[in-house]
Write a protein that holds these residues in place. Structure first.
Motif, PDB file in Angstrom:
ATOM      1  N   ALA A   1       7.108  21.237  -3.089  1.00  0.00           N
ATOM      2  CA  ALA A   1       6.967  20.730  -2.278  1.00  0.00           C
ATOM      3  C   ALA A   1       7.782  19.113  -2.389  1.00  0.00           C
ATOM      4  N   LEU A   2       8.139  18.802  -3.377  1.00  0.00           N
ATOM      5  CA  LEU A   2       9.853  17.951  -3.147  1.00  0.00           C
ATOM      6  C   LEU A   2      10.639  18.925  -2.388  1.00  0.00           C
ATOM      7  N   ASN A   3      10.576  19.039  -2.071  1.00  0.00           N
ATOM      8  CA  ASN A   3      11.950  20.234  -1.542  1.00  0.00           C
ATOM      9  C   ASN A   3      12.173  19.270  -0.285  1.00  0.00           C
ATOM     10  N   TYR A   4      10.541  19.499   0.722  1.00  0.00           N
ATOM     11  CA  TYR A   4      10.131  18.718   1.053  1.00  0.00           C
ATOM     12  C   TYR A   4      11.034  18.268   2.415  1.00  0.00           C
ATOM     13  N   TYR A   5      11.577  17.112   1.171  1.00  0.00           N
ATOM     14  CA  TYR A   5      11.352  15.625   1.241  1.00  0.00           C
ATOM     15  C   TYR A   5      13.486  15.798   0.596  1.00  0.00           C
ATOM     16  N   VAL A   6      13.766  16.906   1.023  1.00  0.00           N
ATOM     17  CA  VAL A   6      15.452  16.975   0.720  1.00  0.00           C
ATOM     18  C   VAL A   6      15.622  17.499   1.582  1.00  0.00           C
ATOM     19  N   GLU A   7      14.800  18.493   2.021  1.00  0.00           N
ATOM     20  CA  GLU A   7      15.617  19.695   3.385  1.00  0.00           C
ATOM     21  C   GLU A   7      14.886  19.226   4.605  1.00  0.00           C
ATOM     22  N   ALA A   8      13.964  19.017   4.446  1.00  0.00           N
ATOM     23  CA  ALA A   8      12.763  18.581   5.896  1.00  0.00           C
ATOM     24  C   ALA A   8      13.160  16.647   6.516  1.00  0.00           C
TER      25      ALA A   8
ATOM     26  N   ILE B   1       0.719  -1.324   0.358  1.00  0.00           N
ATOM     27  CA  ILE B   1      -0.296   0.175  -0.146  1.00  0.00           C
ATOM     28  C   ILE B   1       1.105   0.857   0.206  1.00  0.00           C
ATOM     29  N   THR B   2       0.364   1.986  -1.011  1.00  0.00           N
ATOM     30  CA  THR B   2       1.576   3.149  -0.853  1.00  0.00           C
ATOM     31  C   THR B   2       0.629   4.457  -0.114  1.00  0.00           C
ATOM     32  N   VAL B   3       1.531   5.472   0.560  1.00  0.00           N
ATOM     33  CA  VAL B   3       1.330   6.422   0.951  1.00  0.00           C
ATOM     34  C   VAL B   3       1.864   7.294   0.430  1.00  0.00           C
ATOM     35  N   CYS B   4       0.292   7.858   0.323  1.00  0.00           N
ATOM     36  CA  CYS B   4       0.074   9.837   0.022  1.00  0.00           C
ATOM     37  C   CYS B   4       0.455  10.567   0.855  1.00  0.00           C
ATOM     38  N   HIS B   5       1.855  11.713   1.908  1.00  0.00           N
ATOM     39  CA  HIS B   5       1.782  12.206   2.874  1.00  0.00           C
ATOM     40  C   HIS B   5       0.988  13.658   2.625  1.00  0.00           C
ATOM     41  N   ALA B   6       0.938  14.090   0.958  1.00  0.00           N
ATOM     42  CA  ALA B   6      -0.094  15.158   0.657  1.00  0.00           C
ATOM     43  C   ALA B   6       0.687  16.661   1.320  1.00  0.00           C
ATOM     44  N   TYR B   7       1.646  16.927   1.584  1.00  0.00           N
ATOM     45  CA  TYR B   7       2.482  17.965   2.144  1.00  0.00           C
ATOM     46  C   TYR B   7       2.195  19.094   1.167  1.00  0.00           C
ATOM     47  N   PRO B   8       2.015  21.079   1.691  1.00  0.00           N
ATOM     48  CA  PRO B   8       2.325  21.928   0.647  1.00  0.00           C
ATOM     49  C   PRO B   8       3.860  21.667   0.016  1.00  0.00           C
ATOM     50  N   PRO B   9       3.155  22.415  -0.778  1.00  0.00           N
ATOM     51  CA  PRO B   9       5.154  23.456  -1.942  1.00  0.00           C
ATOM     52  C   PRO B   9       5.852  24.571  -0.412  1.00  0.00           C
ATOM     53  N   ASP B  10       4.778  24.821   0.412  1.00  0.00           N
ATOM     54  CA  ASP B  10       5.582  26.045   0.712  1.00  0.00           C
ATOM     55  C   ASP B  10       5.477  25.187   2.807  1.00  0.00           C
ATOM     56  N   TRP B  11       5.885  24.059   2.721  1.00  0.00           N
ATOM     57  CA  TRP B  11       5.703  23.752   3.929  1.00  0.00           C
ATOM     58  C   TRP B  11       6.750  24.531   5.487  1.00  0.00           C
ATOM     59  N   ALA B  12       7.556  24.987   4.740  1.00  0.00           N
ATOM     60  CA  ALA B  12       8.232  25.688   5.765  1.00  0.00           C
ATOM     61  C   ALA B  12       7.173  26.738   7.073  1.00  0.00           C
TER      62      ALA B  12
END
Length: 401
Positions: free
Chosen positions: A322-329, A264-275
């Motif tokens: 939004a993708l940068n969230y997974y890199v930076e955070a 099963i795949t999880v979509c965390h669905a976090y926004p582009p302006d995550w900061a």
């Protein structure tokens, strides 16, 4: 029409597959060759579009959006006041915004009456330019449940079967069910509380399977996550593990292990302006969200990125953010995140011939100024976007050097 794109490097899609001084040859809507520049140029009958300092990679995939919403505060009131024709224009325009930002596939998980599916069909017929769209139509929810205003209210087994049948007749690509409540719908159950019991969710999955459709379950509460996993859904949206009563989190190792085992795949669905989102929700909540992702990752849970696009500040033209969230955070490598947003997302959503650069695949291609593996901000610098072979958005002077 043939199009030859050469670049300093070609990222084929799967992590680790890189071609320096590479090229991609496109014929109409299909990729016909990928490889070292000299080899591909020898097969081409077209003049090259040269990007010597650029990176070429597959178009990006956003796994969770709502195109009927405009991403501004008050969006829900504007949605409810708008007629279908106004919403159709907005859907098309926002889909094109995403495309200009390098997103060549969008999965929409909730609209009114299948409007997104109508725009999808217009794009597929070539009447308008846009990304590949997957849509659910109205999500299943109890009377006055979360997102009831999309028109998917159901009460009892027969209503569940009928709504799924009607969504299938609309041409839905996926069935969406609101397994838990949601914060933005005041009338609904709270986010942590179940809206359907296990038997009802199992019926959703069984009925959807009769139409060969996957099921995406909106699930914030741990109880809803457990019920959705036991029912056999395909994707878990949000998956925030909220404890009963809404106080804190209830992380279940056994359930996370089962999510991974079942694929099963999880979509965390976090926004582009995550900061900025973290400043609104509080630093403690933001840290907890990151830790939940890392915790699930330890069990081998597969992720697909998404933004819940359309909610306030979750804009359609900043998927790179939004993708940068997974890199930076979260702390994952750029290579892993790009794989997750291309090849991995295509596999998770059941798409074939999408998410990678290979002969026979759809000509969904993104050319960037720079190397996103070394500088993730390069993902903001689009030089060329192809959607099934059609060039969109880039300024004319960027098409050649």
């Amino acid at each position: 029409m043939q199009r030859l794109i050469t670049a300093g490097q070609v990222l084929v899609g799967p992590a680790g597959e890189r071609i320096p001084d590479g090229a991609v040859l496109v014929d109409d809507d299909t990729i016909t060759a990928v490889g070292p520049r000299a080899e591909v140029e020898a097969q081409a009958g077209a003049e090259a579009v040269r990007h010597s300092a650029a990176t070429v990679l597959p178009g990006l995939i956003n796994g969770h959006v709502h195109l009927v919403w405009d991403a501004g505060f008050g969006m829900l009131d504007r949605y409810q006041e708008a007629g279908d024709e106004q919403l159709l224009l907005g859907i098309a325009g926002r889909a094109q915004q995403a495309l200009r930002a390098g997103v060549t596939t969008l999965r929409d998980l909730g609209d009114r009456g299948g409007l997104v599916l109508r725009v999808r069909d217009s794009i597929d017929r070539g009447e308008i330019t846009g990304p590949r769209l997957l849509g659910s139509g109205p999500p299943l929810t109890p009377p006055k449940g979360h997102c009831w205003f999309f028109g998917g209210e159901v009460d009892g087994p027969e209503a569940i079967r009928d709504r799924i049948r009607r969504n299938a007749e609309l041409g839905a690509d996926v069935i969406k069910v609101m397994a838990s409540g949601g914060q933005m719908t005041r009338e609904s159950a709270p986010t942590w509380q179940n809206q359907f019991d296990g038997d009802e969710l199992a019926l959703v999955v069984k009925t959807a399977a009769e139409f060969d459709l996957p099921v995406a379950a909106h699930a914030h509460g741990t109880d809803a996550i457990v019920a959705a996993v036991e029912a056999g859904v395909d994707t878990l949206e949000h998956c925030s593990w909220q404890a009963a009563g809404g106080e804190g989190a209830d992380l279940r190792d056994d359930v996370a292990r089962e999510i991974a085992r079942r694929g099963i795949t999880v979509c965390h669905a976090y926004p582009p302006d995550w900061a900025g989102f973290a400043r609104i929700t509080g630093e403690a909540g933001a840290r907890a969200a990151v830790e939940r992702v890392r915790w699930m990752d330890e069990f081998g849970v597969r992720f697909v990125p998404g933004t819940d696009g359309g909610l306030p500040t979750s804009v359609f033209d900043n998927y790179a953010g939004a993708l940068n969230y997974y890199v930076e955070a979260v702390g994952w490598s750029a290579e892993r995140v790009l794989d997750m947003a291309t090849t991995g997302a295509a596999q998770a959503l059941g798409l074939t011939g999408v998410g990678r650069l290979a002969p026979g695949c759809a000509a969904d291609v993104l050319a960037l100024d720079g190397d996103p593996l070394a500088d993730f901000a390069a993902l903001h610098r689009q030089r060329l976007v192809l959607a099934r072979g059609r060039a969109v958005a880039p300024d004319a002077q960027l098409l050649s050097e």
